[in-house]
Write a protein that holds these residues in place. Structure first.
Motif, short mmCIF file in Angstrom:
data_model
loop_
_atom_site.label_atom_id
_atom_site.label_comp_id
_atom_site.label_asym_id
_atom_site.label_seq_id
_atom_site.Cartn_x
_atom_site.Cartn_y
_atom_site.Cartn_z
N ILE A 136 10.33 1.70 3.97
CA ILE A 136 9.52 2.51 3.09
C ILE A 136 8.31 2.77 3.50
O ILE A 136 7.75 3.68 3.43
CB ILE A 136 9.26 1.26 1.88
N PHE A 137 7.59 1.81 4.41
CA PHE A 137 6.22 2.20 5.04
C PHE A 137 6.70 3.12 6.09
O PHE A 137 5.72 4.39 6.29
CB PHE A 137 5.58 0.96 5.89
N GLY A 138 7.67 3.12 6.80
CA GLY A 138 8.00 4.19 7.64
C GLY A 138 8.36 5.64 6.85
O GLY A 138 7.80 6.67 7.49
N LEU A 139 8.91 5.68 5.87
CA LEU A 139 9.41 6.78 5.22
C LEU A 139 7.91 7.36 4.46
O LEU A 139 7.53 8.65 4.44
CB LEU A 139 9.99 6.68 4.00
N PHE A 140 6.98 6.66 4.17
CA PHE A 140 5.44 6.98 3.86
C PHE A 140 5.04 7.58 5.07
O PHE A 140 4.40 9.02 4.86
CB PHE A 140 4.82 5.77 3.20
N GLY A 141 4.93 7.09 6.19
CA GLY A 141 4.31 7.69 7.13
C GLY A 141 5.04 9.00 7.66
O GLY A 141 4.12 10.18 8.09
N PHE A 142 6.13 9.11 7.58
CA PHE A 142 7.05 10.37 7.86
C PHE A 142 6.76 11.40 6.88
O PHE A 142 6.24 12.58 7.37
CB PHE A 142 8.62 10.04 7.68
N LEU A 143 6.48 11.07 5.66
CA LEU A 143 6.23 12.27 4.55
C LEU A 143 4.81 12.67 4.73
O LEU A 143 4.47 13.78 4.44
CB LEU A 143 6.71 11.69 3.44
N GLY A 184 -2.66 3.34 -2.17
CA GLY A 184 -3.32 2.01 -2.12
C GLY A 184 -2.49 0.90 -2.02
O GLY A 184 -2.86 -0.05 -1.31
N SER A 185 -1.30 1.02 -2.16
CA SER A 185 -0.26 0.06 -2.06
C SER A 185 -0.05 -0.12 -0.56
O SER A 185 0.14 -1.22 0.02
CB SER A 185 1.06 0.40 -2.71
N ILE A 186 0.15 1.16 0.27
CA ILE A 186 0.52 0.93 1.66
C ILE A 186 -0.68 0.06 2.32
O ILE A 186 -0.47 -0.59 3.10
CB ILE A 186 0.55 2.14 2.21
N LEU A 187 -2.06 0.72 1.85
CA LEU A 187 -3.22 -0.11 2.36
C LEU A 187 -3.21 -1.47 2.39
O LEU A 187 -3.42 -2.19 3.15
CB LEU A 187 -4.39 0.54 2.16
N ALA A 188 -2.78 -1.94 0.78
CA ALA A 188 -3.02 -3.37 0.60
C ALA A 188 -1.78 -4.09 1.49
O ALA A 188 -1.87 -5.25 1.74
CB ALA A 188 -2.63 -3.56 -0.90
#
Length: 201
Positions: free
Chosen positions: A125-132, A157-161
């Motif tokens: 999930i974090f990887g797909l966030f970074g990719f997008l 916000g959720s990613i930073l947390a």
């Protein structure tokens, strides 16, 4: 030889991306049902750091969760982010996910604290966030930039947390490594930038 997918419409791509992500999430839920039914026998497929025998669990660990609450927390973001990333092409999407899973799993194996067991789809999930987040800028595609901005607004916000090292029971290392792997994937698997319009007068 012609590319049979070259003529796919946007609705074809969306349907294929939706089917793929629904199948992925269904697999995760099936595995968790099996895990619970077997007294959490699948939890052993998580990654324990720096044990050579645990290297075989680098890939399976992304498909195992520690209870339904853990899986529920990952289901919606995986569905949405995976769907958005898969819209640009299933082959590239699968390559991006493979890179994220392997880099994240190996990184966790290397740097996670001793006596921990790490599993779950959050690294993906974090990887797909970074990719997008960055692929639209890398490829200079307006729709990709817009998708990245929307993803950042909704999940930033959720990613930073999730990157905060103060949380107990959360692998911030896995989250950070997944994010970095996704950003790297945006460069490794970038498509040719759209050609600029010809200048006329």
């Amino acid at each position: 030889m012609s590319n049979p997918r070259a003529g796919w419409s946007q609705s074809d791509r969306a349907l294929a991306a939706g089917k793929l992500m629904l199948a992925w999430v269904a697999l995760l839920w099936l595995l968790e049902v099996v895990d619970v039914a077997t007294g959490h026998a699948l939890d052993g497929f998580g990654v324990t750091p720096r044990d050579p025998s645990e290297l075989v669990d680098v890939v399976p660990s992304s498909f195992i969760h520690f209870g339904f609450a853990h899986l529920v927390a990952n289901t919606v973001p995986l569905l949405v982010l995976g769907f958005l990333a898969a819209l640009a092409g299933l082959r590239r999407f699968l390559l991006v996910c493979a890179l994220i899973i392997v880099v994240d799993g190996l990184g966790v194996w290397l740097i996670a604290p001793d006596h921990t067991n790490t599993a779950g789809a959050s690294g993906v999930i974090f990887g797909l966030f970074g990719f997008l987040l960055v692929s639209g800028f890398v490829e200079r595609r307006p729709w990709g930039v817009l998708a990245g901005v929307l993803v950042a607004a909704i999940w930033g916000g959720s990613i930073l947390a999730g990157l905060a090292p103060t949380q107990t029971g959360v692998s911030w290392q896995g989250h950070l490594l997944g994010l970095l792997a996704g950003v790297a994937a945006a460069f490794v698997f970038r498509r040719d930038p759209a050609a600029p319009p010809a200048l006329t007068r």
